[in-house]
Design a protein around this motif. Sequence first.
Motif, PDB file in Angstrom:
ATOM      1  N   LEU A 142       0.821  -1.216   0.000  1.00  0.00           N
ATOM      2  CA  LEU A 142       0.000   0.000   0.000  1.00  0.00           C
ATOM      3  C   LEU A 142       0.851   1.260   0.000  1.00  0.00           C
ATOM      4  N   THR A 143       1.638   1.419  -1.069  1.00  0.00           N
ATOM      5  CA  THR A 143       2.364   2.678  -1.224  1.00  0.00           C
ATOM      6  C   THR A 143       1.389   3.750  -1.713  1.00  0.00           C
ATOM      7  N   GLU A 144       1.755   5.002  -1.474  1.00  0.00           N
ATOM      8  CA  GLU A 144       0.879   6.112  -1.889  1.00  0.00           C
ATOM      9  C   GLU A 144       0.630   6.066  -3.398  1.00  0.00           C
ATOM     10  N   ARG A 145       1.655   5.711  -4.154  1.00  0.00           N
ATOM     11  CA  ARG A 145       1.529   5.665  -5.621  1.00  0.00           C
ATOM     12  C   ARG A 145       0.551   4.571  -6.056  1.00  0.00           C
ATOM     13  N   ASN A 146       0.669   3.381  -5.451  1.00  0.00           N
ATOM     14  CA  ASN A 146      -0.224   2.268  -5.808  1.00  0.00           C
ATOM     15  C   ASN A 146      -1.678   2.591  -5.493  1.00  0.00           C
ATOM     16  N   ILE A 147      -1.894   3.276  -4.354  1.00  0.00           N
ATOM     17  CA  ILE A 147      -3.276   3.631  -3.970  1.00  0.00           C
ATOM     18  C   ILE A 147      -3.847   4.661  -4.958  1.00  0.00           C
ATOM     19  N   GLN A 148      -3.026   5.672  -5.300  1.00  0.00           N
ATOM     20  CA  GLN A 148      -3.499   6.715  -6.217  1.00  0.00           C
ATOM     21  C   GLN A 148      -3.785   6.153  -7.611  1.00  0.00           C
ATOM     22  N   ASN A 149      -3.017   5.138  -8.006  1.00  0.00           N
ATOM     23  CA  ASN A 149      -3.229   4.527  -9.337  1.00  0.00           C
ATOM     24  C   ASN A 149      -4.399   3.536  -9.343  1.00  0.00           C
ATOM     25  N   GLY A 150      -5.052   3.358  -8.190  1.00  0.00           N
ATOM     26  CA  GLY A 150      -6.229   2.478  -8.122  1.00  0.00           C
ATOM     27  C   GLY A 150      -5.926   1.030  -8.399  1.00  0.00           C
TER      28      GLY A 150
END
Length: 601
Positions: free
Chosen positions: A157-165
């Motif tokens: 759950l990195t910030e990038r993975n969450i933002q990329n859905g």
Amino acid sequence: MQNPSLELQLQTLPDSPGVYQYYDKDDKLLYVGKAKNLKKRVLSYFNKVHEVGRTRVMVKKIVTIKHIVVQSESDALLLENNLIKKHQPRYNVLLRDDKTYPWICIKNEPFSRIFSTRRMIKDGSEYFGPYTNFKTIHTILDMIKELYPLRTCNYDLTERNIQNGKFKVCLEYHIGNCKGPCEGYETLTNYQDHVDQIREILKGNFKDSLRAFKKQMQQFAADMEFEKAQIVKTKIEALENYQSRSMVANPKITNVDVFSIVSDEGAAYINFLQISHGSVIRSHTLELKKKLDETDEELLQLGVVEIIGRFQLKPKEVILPFEIDLGEHIKVTVPQLGDKKQILELSVRNAKYFRMDQLKQMQIVDPERHTNRIMAQMKKDLRLPEEPRHIECFDNSNIQGTHPVSACVVFKDGKPSKKDYRHFNVKTVEGPNDFASMEEVVFRRYKRLLDENEPLPQLVIIDGGKGQLSAALKSFDTLGIRGKVAIVGIAKRLEELFYPNDPVPLYLDKKSETLKIIQQLRNEAHRFGITFHRDKRSKSALNSSIESIPGIGEKTMQTLIKQFKSVKRLKMATQDEISAVIGLSKAKKITEFYHNQKTDS
């Protein structure tokens, strides 16, 4: 001294702290020990007479002595512990517990997962424990799950993975067990606040979590959201309930490790409690199987070092039942009263409970070892020259001086040997004279064993005080077996044990196995004697009753005694039952006699 080579090795030992190692003629390691002064400690093995057979045997086998010099005694202790675990020498204390234990891990990652594991990975994650069983861990994790909605998935759950859905919420989100950080429904700051509170709970500090929940409940109530306030109230109650169960002392007592020891002839049990904010956050009991005549001080020191190493402790203060050297950086407290004394007593109780559990298991799994341990303990408790594998106990029975009898019961390996029980009719004593009766039956018992070349017991117990013991000793003197067979008297009221020529009685621990076996012997002798006495009185009454019946001779009388055994049974018998034994004619005489007795009365 054993040989010139060994004598030279002893003379060249240094006066320094270190570890010594004994080897036999085959260069096999026999024993590892630590010492503040190597020369003094090693020489003590050869300069004194050892009472324990195993120590004597080991000393005779020593051919080579090696040593390692270290900076301090605490360093020697650590090195000794490592060498024992690595080589497991024959005569060293055996660490009977070498399992891997579970930990609770707070994973070093965004939106930290919290789970149990037996593997410690050095990746920056935090580990709490270890815990001695999974039941404790499940209780803690269930409580945490009830209090805080944490994720159980293994997504990155990195910030990038969450933002990329990249992820979608799962069932845990829909049933309310997770707030959905994988889709950004919960912030990292809020999630990690919960993790911080869990971390404090695992350390035993409940204060911050309770304060946060109470503040949250009050806010929901102020906003008229009473259902949410009730949910938070339930969490507060769960947390307070867990806190009350784990708290054992003043909350001001924190970061303290407690160690206690309970030992017997075969093993020592060292209990460890870790106290934080007044709560027990960790507990463990270590069993050490004895090999030589180790003292409690030596065993506790070894056990403390082992537990500190195994659980990766960094103690600042330890509570102990007595002083031992653990190095300069650890404060040792031996409490005499107050909260710390109560915690030490709790640790002792835990060690005793563990010991009892182990002994019960041993009795089932390894009865021979259980018997050997009890015999060794009895030898020590009763100050005997050898283990009491064969014990005999005497008890007199008489009612107002009538029909004096005595009973002898026999225990072998701590258990009744009923085929060896014996009854005695007292022959030479008139009236109620317990002392003379005891002298007679003890003489008769051991005169017969000597005449028949039967083995004598290792211990004789006389049910009674000093008088009965003195009477039994007269027979021992007459037979010449005084000093060859140990003898003690047990007084009924206070469970005092009297020894020949010793005016001061011995009092055993009321819960000791030695006293329990002696009480069992005494009670069994009493039961056996009373039963015999009762039968004898019944037969005597039956005999006198039958003698007064006209037309019944001695032979018929003996047949009736053998069959009916008591007057009551004979009176209750029908004419047919009696005639089946002695014929119809005599049966009529007996039934008519007892019928007339009833009519007259």
